[in-house]
Motif scaffolding. Structure first.
Motif, PDB file in Angstrom:
ATOM      1  N   SER A 196      20.057  45.206 -67.846  1.00  0.00           N
ATOM      2  CA  SER A 196      19.233  46.107 -68.456  1.00  0.00           C
ATOM      3  C   SER A 196      18.246  45.893 -69.283  1.00  0.00           C
ATOM      4  O   SER A 196      17.984  44.765 -69.656  1.00  0.00           O
ATOM      5  CB  SER A 196      20.488  46.869 -69.340  1.00  0.00           C
ATOM      6  OG  SER A 196      20.816  46.082 -70.467  1.00  0.00           O
ATOM      7  N   TRP A 197      17.225  46.660 -69.393  1.00  0.00           N
ATOM      8  CA  TRP A 197      16.144  46.596 -70.348  1.00  0.00           C
ATOM      9  C   TRP A 197      15.801  47.849 -70.712  1.00  0.00           C
ATOM     10  O   TRP A 197      16.338  49.058 -70.355  1.00  0.00           O
ATOM     11  CB  TRP A 197      15.105  46.098 -69.445  1.00  0.00           C
ATOM     12  CG  TRP A 197      14.525  46.852 -68.342  1.00  0.00           C
ATOM     13  CD1 TRP A 197      13.618  47.694 -68.132  1.00  0.00           C
ATOM     14  CD2 TRP A 197      15.303  46.943 -66.997  1.00  0.00           C
ATOM     15  NE1 TRP A 197      13.643  48.424 -67.092  1.00  0.00           N
ATOM     16  CE2 TRP A 197      14.439  47.763 -66.261  1.00  0.00           C
ATOM     17  CE3 TRP A 197      16.195  46.298 -66.105  1.00  0.00           C
ATOM     18  CZ2 TRP A 197      14.658  48.178 -64.915  1.00  0.00           C
ATOM     19  CZ3 TRP A 197      16.704  46.340 -64.984  1.00  0.00           C
ATOM     20  CH2 TRP A 197      15.962  47.257 -64.365  1.00  0.00           C
ATOM     21  N   CYS A 198      15.030  48.004 -72.027  1.00  0.00           N
ATOM     22  CA  CYS A 198      14.866  49.069 -72.753  1.00  0.00           C
ATOM     23  C   CYS A 198      13.765  50.091 -71.794  1.00  0.00           C
ATOM     24  O   CYS A 198      12.692  49.249 -71.382  1.00  0.00           O
ATOM     25  CB  CYS A 198      14.007  49.042 -74.176  1.00  0.00           C
ATOM     26  SG  CYS A 198      15.379  48.072 -75.270  1.00  0.00           S
ATOM     27  N   GLU A 216       6.717  47.535 -72.741  1.00  0.00           N
ATOM     28  CA  GLU A 216       6.179  46.797 -71.801  1.00  0.00           C
ATOM     29  C   GLU A 216       6.800  45.349 -71.958  1.00  0.00           C
ATOM     30  O   GLU A 216       7.125  44.724 -72.537  1.00  0.00           O
ATOM     31  CB  GLU A 216       4.399  46.655 -72.660  1.00  0.00           C
ATOM     32  CG  GLU A 216       3.743  46.050 -71.716  1.00  0.00           C
ATOM     33  CD  GLU A 216       2.433  45.956 -72.301  1.00  0.00           C
ATOM     34  OE1 GLU A 216       1.422  44.882 -72.020  1.00  0.00           O
ATOM     35  OE2 GLU A 216       2.077  46.714 -73.195  1.00  0.00           O
ATOM     36  N   LEU A 217       6.972  45.093 -70.311  1.00  0.00           N
ATOM     37  CA  LEU A 217       7.618  43.766 -70.078  1.00  0.00           C
ATOM     38  C   LEU A 217       6.649  43.002 -69.531  1.00  0.00           C
ATOM     39  O   LEU A 217       5.460  43.157 -69.165  1.00  0.00           O
ATOM     40  CB  LEU A 217       8.623  43.913 -69.021  1.00  0.00           C
ATOM     41  CG  LEU A 217       9.882  45.029 -69.145  1.00  0.00           C
ATOM     42  CD1 LEU A 217      10.545  45.240 -67.988  1.00  0.00           C
ATOM     43  CD2 LEU A 217      10.474  44.469 -70.572  1.00  0.00           C
ATOM     44  N   SER A 218       6.951  41.504 -69.679  1.00  0.00           N
ATOM     45  CA  SER A 218       6.015  40.392 -69.272  1.00  0.00           C
ATOM     46  C   SER A 218       6.006  40.544 -67.804  1.00  0.00           C
ATOM     47  O   SER A 218       6.890  41.023 -67.275  1.00  0.00           O
ATOM     48  CB  SER A 218       6.307  39.120 -69.724  1.00  0.00           C
ATOM     49  OG  SER A 218       7.583  38.676 -68.967  1.00  0.00           O
TER      50      SER A 218
END
Length: 69
Positions: free
Chosen positions: A46-48, A52-54
């Motif tokens: 999971s992620w928010c 902004e992700l790398s």
């Protein structure tokens, strides 16, 4: 696994781990004995939202989606 294998080698301690972790280290003096019957565990990636992700994180998420991990 890596930091507890010396303990298992030098004493009567049993380790509990997943097979992939066991295979990552030098375990030539240890034996992997799987549980019977076979057990499976489910994991969640999971992620928010709207974060902004790398580039590495984005590529890993795409890899996981494409390979149905």
């Amino acid at each position: 696994m890596g930091n507890v294998t010396p303990l298992a080698r030098q004493s009567d301690v049993c380790l509990l781990c997943v097979k992939s972790a066991f295979e990552m280290f030098d375990t030539s003096e240890l034996v992997f004995i799987p549980f019977t019957p076979l057990r499976h565990s489910k994991h969640i990636l999971s992620w928010c939202k709207n974060t902004e992700l790398s580039l590495a994180a984005q590529e890993f998420i795409e890899f996981a989606k494409n390979n149905k991990l």
